[in-house]
Design an enzyme around this catalytic site. Structure first.
Site, PDB file in Angstrom:
ATOM      1  N   TYR A   1      32.425  27.944  21.804  1.00  0.00           N
ATOM      2  CA  TYR A   1      31.854  27.729  23.140  1.00  0.00           C
ATOM      3  C   TYR A   1      30.700  28.702  23.382  1.00  0.00           C
ATOM      4  CZ  TYR A   1      31.649  27.309  28.235  1.00  0.00           C
ATOM      5  OH  TYR A   1      31.239  27.116  29.530  1.00  0.00           O
TER       6      TYR A   1
ATOM      7  N   SER B   1      38.330  25.224  35.249  1.00  0.00           N
ATOM      8  CA  SER B   1      37.870  23.833  35.324  1.00  0.00           C
ATOM      9  C   SER B   1      38.978  22.841  35.026  1.00  0.00           C
ATOM     10  CB  SER B   1      36.703  23.622  34.365  1.00  0.00           C
ATOM     11  OG  SER B   1      37.115  23.889  33.052  1.00  0.00           O
TER      12      SER B   1
ATOM     13  N   LYS C   1      26.628  27.916  23.938  1.00  0.00           N
ATOM     14  CA  LYS C   1      25.964  28.332  25.177  1.00  0.00           C
ATOM     15  C   LYS C   1      24.819  29.303  24.896  1.00  0.00           C
ATOM     16  CE  LYS C   1      28.372  25.840  28.008  1.00  0.00           C
ATOM     17  NZ  LYS C   1      27.746  24.829  28.853  1.00  0.00           N
TER      18      LYS C   1
END
Length: 154
Positions: free
Chosen positions: A103, A138, A107
């Site tokens: 991740y 989330s 990013k």
């Protein structure tokens, strides 16, 4: 005259269809004034536990998808000499933390691309912004330990 927006679906991880969807959007609406790249996929796990296939899926969603869509819309903005491109990214695009390597890498890559794009688009009066929120929840519940596929959230 009433305006009825058309729903156009896009799977940001399906890189092969992004250009076609962008063409459909431009055909339907004529232009894109503001492009907000907000799709994201994440995974939590030790580097050695995450498959290369999953690493690639994360990179498609968080890096290749947004840049492919941006590159498809960009010529229209350049020809009109106006537009705004926004990347909703993550603080992990600036710092890495344990168990988030795929991740964070995706990013970081996105931030690098959009920082360069910002400098290139200045001459065309196209604004490029990156928003890097801090940690958010989330999802509503944690997936079962070891179930990496279930820990991906779009």
């Amino acid at each position: 005259q009433t305006y009825a927006p058309k729903l156009i679906l896009l799977d940001i991880t399906d890189i092969s269809c992004i250009r076609d969807v962008a063409k459909e959007i431009l055909h339907c609406y004529g232009c894109v004034d503001i492009l907000i790249n907000n799709a994201s996929m994440k995974v939590k796990g030790a580097v050695q536990s995450i498959s290369l296939e999953l690493d690639k899926k994360i990179m498609d969603a968080n890096y290749f998808g947004p840049i492919t869509l941006t590159k498809a819309i960009l010529p229209n903005m350049i020809s009109r000499r106006t537009g705004q491109i926004v990347l909703i990214n993550s603080i992990q695009g600036k710092i890495g933390i344990p168990f988030r390597a795929a991740y964070a890498a995706s990013k970081h890559a996105a931030v690098g691309f959009f920082d360069c794009l910002r400098a290139e688009m200045e001459e065309f009066d196209i604004s490029v912004s990156t928003v890097s929120p801090t940690f958010i929840c989330s999802y509503h519940r944690q997936p079962a330990p070891g179930n990496w596929e279930a820990s991906i959230w779009k």
